[in-house]
Enzyme design. Structure first.
Site, PDB file in Angstrom:
ATOM      1  N   SER A  15       0.806  -1.168  -0.018  1.00 37.80           N
ATOM      2  CA  SER A  15      -0.176   0.064   0.096  1.00 37.80           C
ATOM      3  C   SER A  15       0.669   1.163   0.003  1.00 37.80           C
ATOM      4  CB  SER A  15      -0.950   0.069   1.238  1.00 37.80           C
ATOM      5  OG  SER A  15      -0.266  -0.049   2.395  1.00 37.80           O
ATOM      6  N   ASP A 184      -0.061   5.944  11.299  1.00 41.98           N
ATOM      7  CA  ASP A 184      -0.589   4.948  11.879  1.00 41.98           C
ATOM      8  C   ASP A 184       0.955   4.312  12.195  1.00 41.98           C
ATOM      9  OD1 ASP A 184       0.300   4.276   9.403  1.00 41.98           O
ATOM     10  OD2 ASP A 184      -1.580   2.928   9.088  1.00 41.98           O
ATOM     11  N   HIS A 187       1.898   3.784   7.341  1.00 44.40           N
ATOM     12  CA  HIS A 187       1.554   4.458   6.009  1.00 44.40           C
ATOM     13  C   HIS A 187       2.071   6.013   6.225  1.00 44.40           C
ATOM     14  CE1 HIS A 187      -1.021   1.106   6.198  1.00 44.40           C
ATOM     15  NE2 HIS A 187      -0.748   0.913   4.976  1.00 44.40           N
TER      16      HIS A 187
END
Length: 213
Positions: A15, A184, A187
């Site tokens: 991601s 977090d 990310h």
């Protein structure tokens, strides 16, 4: 390594590479470090190498292997950047899904060696990273540190250029709160992505950083 306008740069990973790209649009680069790198490469006259983003959120190294032929080899890139590893660690702590470091290393080595053999591509590996924002994330380094070492060994064994995103972000965290760089812990924020992009540019072709100004 010097990046040329005729190069095709392909980025693959999880991601952090994906960064919200539109998967229905092959030209979409997402809003992360890949976009920032492309923006720098295409500055000025707007000409530059082709850039392809094949990041996919949630991926571990085994997921990359499952799609490597269609998402990497079939595009015939001559510069391949791989950013993987944090999900192999994270899944251990949130789902109890173990990715043994030796198996992870063997898989990544297989991907890099196969790519170099079939494409004669220049290889770039970005290290995984973590900026703990909760006390429990500190425990993740038990898994992540040896995994990062495995990434470095695999890069060296395959002649890959290494981008130490972990070191760049940890240096930045000496002046900024970790949550400013990765809310977090995993990310990156826009600032975090820019730091990764600059680390890539400095490691791969430092001339490009000088051309930004």
């Amino acid at each position: 390594m010097h990046i040329k306008e005729t190069d095709t740069l392909l980025f693959i990973g999880d991601s952090i590479t994906d960064a919200g790209r539109d998967r229905t649009d092959s030209a979409s680069l997402g809003g992360g470090y890949v976009h920032e790198i492309a923006r720098t490469l295409h500055a000025g006259a707007g000409h530059g190498p082709a850039v392809i983003n094949k990041g996919l959120n949630g991926n571990r190294v085994y997921d990359l292997e499952a799609r490597w032929t269609t998402d990497v080899l079939d595009h015939r890139p001559n510069v391949v950047t791989v950013k993987i590893g944090i999900n192999d660690t994270w899944r251990r702590y949130d789902r109890g899904l173990i990715s043994p470091v030796d198996e992870f290393e063997t898989c990544l080595d297989r991907l890099l060696a196969d790519t170099a053999r079939k494409l004669a591509a220049r290889l770039v590996v970005i290290t995984p990273f973590l900026l703990p924002v909760t006390p429990d994330q500190e425990d993740w380094f038990e898994d992540l540190t040896p995994r990062t070492d495995a990434v470095l060994r695999t890069a060296a064994a395959n002649g890959a250029q290494v981008v130490r995103a972990d070191l760049a972000l940890h240096r930045a965290a000496e002046a900024k709160a970790a949550a400013e760089l990765a809310p977090d812990g995993v990310h990156p924020s826009p600032l975090g992505h820019r730091i990764i992009a600059d680390a890539w540019l400095a490691a791969v072709d430092s001339r490009l950083l000088g051309e930004q100004g």
